[in-house]
Structure formats: C-alpha cells, structure tokens
Design a protein around this motif. Structure first.
Motif, PDB file in Angstrom:
ATOM      1  N   GLY A  38      12.614  31.896 -27.513  1.00  0.00           N
ATOM      2  CA  GLY A  38      12.439  30.529 -27.978  1.00  0.00           C
ATOM      3  C   GLY A  38      13.530  29.582 -27.516  1.00  0.00           C
ATOM      4  N   HIS A  39      14.458  30.071 -26.717  1.00  0.00           N
ATOM      5  CA  HIS A  39      15.541  29.237 -26.180  1.00  0.00           C
ATOM      6  C   HIS A  39      15.464  29.180 -24.655  1.00  0.00           C
ATOM      7  N   ALA A  43       8.632  29.450 -25.884  1.00  0.00           N
ATOM      8  CA  ALA A  43       7.830  30.354 -26.704  1.00  0.00           C
ATOM      9  C   ALA A  43       8.668  31.483 -27.289  1.00  0.00           C
ATOM     10  N   ILE A  44       8.167  32.056 -28.361  1.00  0.00           N
ATOM     11  CA  ILE A  44       8.707  33.283 -28.943  1.00  0.00           C
ATOM     12  C   ILE A  44       7.594  34.319 -28.889  1.00  0.00           C
ATOM     13  N   VAL A  64      10.225  45.955 -19.071  1.00  0.00           N
ATOM     14  CA  VAL A  64      10.596  44.894 -20.011  1.00  0.00           C
ATOM     15  C   VAL A  64      11.127  43.681 -19.244  1.00  0.00           C
ATOM     16  N   HIS A  65      10.588  42.531 -19.571  1.00  0.00           N
ATOM     17  CA  HIS A  65      10.980  41.261 -18.952  1.00  0.00           C
ATOM     18  C   HIS A  65      11.679  40.422 -20.022  1.00  0.00           C
ATOM     19  N   LEU A  66      12.976  40.225 -19.852  1.00  0.00           N
ATOM     20  CA  LEU A  66      13.767  39.477 -20.828  1.00  0.00           C
ATOM     21  C   LEU A  66      13.803  38.004 -20.448  1.00  0.00           C
ATOM     22  N   MET A  67      13.116  37.187 -21.224  1.00  0.00           N
ATOM     23  CA  MET A  67      13.185  35.732 -21.079  1.00  0.00           C
ATOM     24  C   MET A  67      14.036  35.211 -22.226  1.00  0.00           C
ATOM     25  N   VAL A  68      15.334  35.500 -22.132  1.00  0.00           N
ATOM     26  CA  VAL A  68      16.269  35.220 -23.219  1.00  0.00           C
ATOM     27  C   VAL A  68      17.562  34.667 -22.641  1.00  0.00           C
ATOM     28  N   ASP A  69      18.292  33.928 -23.462  1.00  0.00           N
ATOM     29  CA  ASP A  69      19.569  33.370 -23.034  1.00  0.00           C
ATOM     30  C   ASP A  69      20.665  34.421 -22.935  1.00  0.00           C
ATOM     31  N   ARG A  70      20.573  35.471 -23.782  1.00  0.00           N
ATOM     32  CA  ARG A  70      21.645  36.470 -23.873  1.00  0.00           C
ATOM     33  C   ARG A  70      21.082  37.873 -23.629  1.00  0.00           C
ATOM     34  N   PRO A  71      20.722  38.181 -22.380  1.00  0.00           N
ATOM     35  CA  PRO A  71      20.091  39.474 -22.107  1.00  0.00           C
ATOM     36  C   PRO A  71      20.982  40.667 -22.418  1.00  0.00           C
ATOM     37  N   ALA A  90      17.640  35.232 -13.058  1.00  0.00           N
ATOM     38  CA  ALA A  90      18.792  34.707 -12.332  1.00  0.00           C
ATOM     39  C   ALA A  90      19.322  33.440 -12.978  1.00  0.00           C
ATOM     40  N   GLU A  91      18.452  32.746 -13.717  1.00  0.00           N
ATOM     41  CA  GLU A  91      18.796  31.424 -14.251  1.00  0.00           C
ATOM     42  C   GLU A  91      19.501  31.468 -15.602  1.00  0.00           C
ATOM     43  N   VAL A  92      19.783  32.659 -16.146  1.00  0.00           N
ATOM     44  CA  VAL A  92      20.396  32.724 -17.475  1.00  0.00           C
ATOM     45  C   VAL A  92      21.801  32.119 -17.447  1.00  0.00           C
ATOM     46  N   PRO A  93      22.248  31.541 -18.568  1.00  0.00           N
ATOM     47  CA  PRO A  93      23.599  30.985 -18.625  1.00  0.00           C
ATOM     48  C   PRO A  93      24.646  32.038 -18.263  1.00  0.00           C
ATOM     49  N   GLY A  94      25.542  31.672 -17.351  1.00  0.00           N
ATOM     50  CA  GLY A  94      26.585  32.594 -16.932  1.00  0.00           C
ATOM     51  C   GLY A  94      26.168  33.556 -15.851  1.00  0.00           C
ATOM     52  N   GLY A  95      24.889  33.546 -15.483  1.00  0.00           N
ATOM     53  CA  GLY A  95      24.403  34.422 -14.423  1.00  0.00           C
ATOM     54  C   GLY A  95      24.034  35.807 -14.933  1.00  0.00           C
ATOM     55  N   PRO A  96      23.288  36.567 -14.136  1.00  0.00           N
ATOM     56  CA  PRO A  96      22.751  37.847 -14.587  1.00  0.00           C
ATOM     57  C   PRO A  96      23.603  39.066 -14.275  1.00  0.00           C
ATOM     58  N   GLY A  97      24.714  38.884 -13.594  1.00  0.00           N
ATOM     59  CA  GLY A  97      25.464  40.025 -13.073  1.00  0.00           C
ATOM     60  C   GLY A  97      25.877  41.039 -14.120  1.00  0.00           C
ATOM     61  N   GLU A  98      26.430  40.574 -15.231  1.00  0.00           N
ATOM     62  CA  GLU A  98      26.910  41.492 -16.260  1.00  0.00           C
ATOM     63  C   GLU A  98      25.754  42.269 -16.887  1.00  0.00           C
ATOM     64  N   ALA A  99      24.645  41.592 -17.124  1.00  0.00           N
ATOM     65  CA  ALA A  99      23.489  42.267 -17.712  1.00  0.00           C
ATOM     66  C   ALA A  99      22.920  43.292 -16.737  1.00  0.00           C
ATOM     67  N   LEU A 100      22.825  42.963 -15.459  1.00  0.00           N
ATOM     68  CA  LEU A 100      22.311  43.916 -14.474  1.00  0.00           C
ATOM     69  C   LEU A 100      23.179  45.167 -14.426  1.00  0.00           C
TER      70      LEU A 100
END
Length: 215
Positions: A38-39, A43-44, A64-71, A90-100
């Motif tokens: 929802g952020h 949608a949620i 699983v597809h994470l459409m979230v600000d804090r993956p 790729a568009e998440v705040p701060g970039g996706p590197g740490e989550a990947l």
C-alpha cells in the motif's frame, strides 16, 4: 526453457485450495505471489501469511514478488516459510542491493524487477546477484491490465543485454499475459511468464492447455 507461473491474485479465494490443485494438475510450473504494502504501490494484497498458506497447498515453487518499500523486512520470514524465489524492485528506496544479498544469503534465488519506465541498464550492477530479471509488462499493483505496447522489443533488448551477464539470468514477464500475447513475449526471450486471469478466469485446465499450446 519455458515456465508458466500462475498468479494467485486472480484465483477464487473462497476456493483457493481447489484452484491451486486444479492449476497444478493442469501443468503450471510455479505459483506467483504478489505482496503489496500500500506504499510502494497503492494497492494492498497479501502478507506473508499467504505464502504460508500456499506452502501448505502445493509443492510447486513459490515465486514471491515484493512490491514493498522495505523488502529486507520480509526476507527472513519468506525463507522460513519455504519460498524458493523472491524478486524485489530496482525502484525501492535506497536501492535493492541489500535485499538481493539477503535473499541469496537465505538460500533463495534473487530476482530483480523493473517497472515499464525503468531503463534496462538499471539492472546491470545487480546481474551478478540475480537469477531472474522480472520485466513488468503492465504498471505494477493491479491485475487485469492489458499488455503494454513495446513490451516485446523491451524483452528482446533485455535478452541481448543479458548475453554478457556473468551467469544465466531468466527473463520473466508479468502483466497482460494471455494466449494472444504469450507467443510474442516468448519469441522475444521470456523464459518465464506470470499469468493470473488467463489461468484462473474460467476453466483452469483448459486455460493452462491454451497457454502452453500458444508457444
């Protein structure tokens, strides 16, 4: 290689077990689960509880597809619940590197998602970390949208880009996949497709056969 991922966003939740079992028997290869907060998107949809439910209903891979600000907040629980693949934007705040990195460290396959307007070159720094590049062929966050014009050319360009990747990376496409749009996406280079309504709307076994026959 061709993988058909059935997106449960389009399933009948009053009869989820029935729909999942029917789709599995019909020959889907994996189940795709969209988690929306929802952020990041308005949608949620599901939380991690749906992954737990799906793990109890099928032995097929859970994508699983994470459409979230804090993956990063979701990774440990998804691994504990038995998800095989987790893709982050790729568009998440701060970039996706740490989550990947966390997804890989937890023993799952990491995927990177690009929205339709995001340049393909955005993926280049992350290619060593991912096994899947998910190209959105609709705007994320809502099911039932039509396949965006120009998507096949974008898939073909991604295939050319991935020829120089350090290891094989599967192109997955999500959005507007039907028996009509699937052949073009597959011929352009998509090895995995996510389909929701084209699987679950109507007779599931017939729909799955039609999608497979399309290629």
């Amino acid at each position: 290689m061709f993988e058909l991922c059935a997106s449960i966003l389009a399933a009948d939740f009053a009869h989820l077990s029935r729909d999942v079992q029917t789709a599995e028997a019909a020959g889907v290869d994996a189940f795709h689960i969209d988690i929306m907060d929802g952020h990041f998107v308005p949608a949620i949809s599901f939380g991690t509880g749906m992954v737990r439910t799906m793990r109890s209903l099928t032995h097929k891979p859970l994508d699983v597809h994470l459409m979230v600000d804090r993956p990063l907040d979701f990774v440990a629980e998804l691994a504990a619940l038995g998800a095989e693949r987790v893709s982050v934007h790729a568009e998440v705040p701060g970039g996706p590197g740490e989550a990947l990195a966390a997804i890989r460290a937890a023993g799952m396959q990491a995927g990177l998602v690009l929205n339709p307007e995001t340049p393909l070159e955005t993926a280049t720094p992350y290619l060593p970390q991912i096994g899947q590049l998910l190209l959105m062929t609709v705007q994320p966050g809502r099911g039932g949208q039509p396949y965006l014009p120009g998507s096949n050319a974008r898939i073909a360009a991604a295939k050319a880009m991935l020829a120089t990747a350090p290891h094989p990376v599967t192109i997955q496409v999500d959005g507007g996949i039907t028996a009509r749009t699937l052949p073009g996406a597959y011929q352009a280079g998509a090895g995995s497709v996510v389909s929701g309504s084209a699987v679950f709307a109507g007779p599931i076994a017939f729909n799955v056969r039609a999608l497979r026959y399309a290629i």
